[in-house]
Design an enzyme around this catalytic site. Structure first.
Site, mmCIF file in Angstrom:
data_model
loop_
_atom_site.group_PDB
_atom_site.id
_atom_site.type_symbol
_atom_site.label_atom_id
_atom_site.label_comp_id
_atom_site.label_asym_id
_atom_site.label_seq_id
_atom_site.Cartn_x
_atom_site.Cartn_y
_atom_site.Cartn_z
ATOM 1 N N LYS A 82 125.526 -4.665 74.014
ATOM 2 C CA LYS A 82 124.358 -4.625 73.141
ATOM 3 C C LYS A 82 124.616 -3.717 71.936
ATOM 4 O O LYS A 82 125.401 -2.772 71.998
ATOM 5 C CB LYS A 82 123.135 -4.097 73.908
ATOM 6 C CG LYS A 82 122.742 -4.963 75.113
ATOM 7 C CD LYS A 82 122.120 -6.266 74.686
ATOM 8 C CE LYS A 82 121.796 -7.156 75.868
ATOM 9 N NZ LYS A 82 122.940 -7.861 76.421
ATOM 10 N N ASP A 83 123.891 -4.017 70.866
ATOM 11 C CA ASP A 83 124.048 -3.311 69.603
ATOM 12 C C ASP A 83 123.712 -1.826 69.745
ATOM 13 O O ASP A 83 122.838 -1.439 70.510
ATOM 14 C CB ASP A 83 123.103 -3.938 68.568
ATOM 15 C CG ASP A 83 123.591 -3.747 67.144
ATOM 16 O OD1 ASP A 83 124.284 -2.749 66.900
ATOM 17 O OD2 ASP A 83 123.268 -4.584 66.296
ATOM 18 N N ARG A 84 124.412 -1.020 68.968
ATOM 19 C CA ARG A 84 124.108 0.417 68.957
ATOM 20 C C ARG A 84 122.823 0.699 68.175
ATOM 21 O O ARG A 84 121.995 1.505 68.606
ATOM 22 C CB ARG A 84 125.280 1.174 68.320
ATOM 23 C CG ARG A 84 125.017 2.664 68.169
ATOM 24 C CD ARG A 84 126.157 3.370 67.484
ATOM 25 N NE ARG A 84 125.856 4.774 67.283
ATOM 26 C CZ ARG A 84 126.653 5.629 66.653
ATOM 27 N NH1 ARG A 84 127.806 5.211 66.158
ATOM 28 N NH2 ARG A 84 126.319 6.883 66.512
#
Length: 422
Positions: A82-84
């Site tokens: 998942k995106d930071r």
């Protein structure tokens, strides 16, 4: 080159001008909630937790949790990265129930663990997809005009079958857009050139860029180890390994396999994006099969990428009826050593891209570093978001979007058609 400049080479499917605007102004503007099959968390012997995080990359969060509870990070299973720069909710598995007390009392800034039950070990790819709630702030138009323009864009895309299914910028790097270039060098067995690009490429706008610049100019390992900031842990691990072995190939092998594979996947993604863009540029339909196309089946509105068949003159009409009913979709190539290429117009495009890149399918066998071998596959050309809703937020000068996407599909590629900010 930043991701906006990089993405200019890929054609939009809709011709309606975009609304501009900004995303990810705060983590809560980009919410991602993972959906996994219920059977994975209904019975089993592993602890299953919801991992809620913001400002953490998945791999970094996993490593921090593992360090705090005293296990190797590979003992923590997860289904997707998942995106930071987002608020994300995903599942993790730990198959040692004796660690439950430690996990329940664990406190890490911007990370929260919620026990949900016992289930099976999670592995990458085991998710169904993700639910998104995204806010676009400060569009280039007054908010009600932006809302109407969004309507026009979505109507145009609906007539063309959906959104183009580009791999999003997260695949390539947001500010240092080099992952695909490193992947190509690794495929070619050019480990030193790949290492120099990974360690030395800089933009002048990021912390650590001065150290990267110095390394690029001097190739001085000792100086780099002194100057590279501690947070560049993968870079430092490679430098130490090279210092020990004198081999850049062995230096790359010290990276966690999911990180290492990102480079090859990024290059495959770049090639897919080029093929998709070329098809749009040539005016070939994405929601209609041509003779020679390879299509995949669709079940419960989810593309089955492993169930594909090639379109012939004899099956063309039947296939296009299935596409209209939502039972099939046209695909593009994820190039690999076992790739099945299309024929006809799509086959010509696929071969042209390989020739332009001077790459062959057999190079994906990665004989020089076999852990990176990629067989390839197919991927649908269109995104058809499910449960798609949007509304204006006049008091915030923003628009809010909610939708579900199957695994491996990028919300940023949906937003790209609406915003057209690059």
């Amino acid at each position: 080159m930043d991701y906006r400049e990089f993405f200019r080479q890929f054609k939009h499917l809709s011709g309606t001008p975009g609304i501009g605007g900004k995303i990810k102004q705060r983590p809560e503007d980009f919410i991602v909630v993972e959906v996994v099959p219920k059977r994975l968390i209904s019975s089993g012997s592993c602890l299953i937790y919801k991992l809620k995080k913001k400002n953490w990359e998945t791999m970094a969060a996993i490593k921090e949790i593992a360090k705090r509870i005293g296990i190797h990070y590979k003992e923590i299973g997860f289904a997707g990265t998942k995106d930071r720069h987002a608020f994300t909710v995903q599942y993790i598995s730990i198959c040692d129930i004796a660690l439950k007390e430690k996990l329940d009392s664990l406190k890490i800034q911007d990370i929260k663990l919620e026990f949900v039950g016992y289930g099976k070990p999670l592995k990458l790819g085991m998710l169904v997809g993700n639910k998104f709630r995204i806010i676009i702030r400060e569009p280039n138009l007054p908010i009600e005009e932006a809302f109407e323009r969004t309507k026009e864009i979505i109507a145009e895309l609906k007539s063309k079958g959906g959104f183009p299914n580009y791999f999003g910028y997260q695949r390539f790097g947001e500010r240092r857009v080099v992952n695909h270039e490193i992947g190509k060098l690794l495929l070619k067995g050019q480990f030193e050139e790949a290492a120099i690009k990974f360690l030395g490429e800089y933009t002048g706008e990021m912390e650590g860029d001065e150290a990267r610049k110095n390394f690029l100019e001097t190739r001085d390992i000792e100086r780099a180890l002194e100057e590279f900031p501690k947070f560049l842990r993968y870079e430092r691990a490679m430098l130490y390994r090279y210092k020990e072995t004198g081999s850049w190939k062995k230096a790359f092998a010290v990276l966690p396999r999911p990180i290492l594979r990102i480079f090859i996947h990024s290059y495959q993604s770049y090639l897919f994006n080029k093929v998709l863009s070329r098809r749009i540029e040539e005016g070939l339909p994405l929601n209609e099969a041509l003779v020679g196309d390879i299509v995949c089946q669709v079940k419960h509105r989810i593309p089955l990428r492993s169930k594909t068949f090639k379109v012939t003159r004899g099956t063309l009409r039947l296939v296009n009826e299935k596409i209209k009913k939502g039972e099939a979709m046209v695909t593009g190539p994820i190039f690999g050593f076992a790739s099945r290429l299309a024929d006809g117009e799509m086959g010509r495009i696929e071969k042209e891209i390989l020739e332009e890149e001077e790459i062959s399918l057999k190079e994906f066998k990665m004989k020089t570093l076999k852990i990176l071998a990629e067989p390839g596959g197919r991927r649908e050309l269109l995104i058809k978001p499910l449960e798609f809703k949007y509304k204006s937020l006049p008091e915030e000068n923003a628009l809010a979007f909610k939708f579900f996407l199957p695994k491996g599909v990028y919300a940023t590629s949906v937003l790209r058609e609406i915003m057209k900010d690059h």
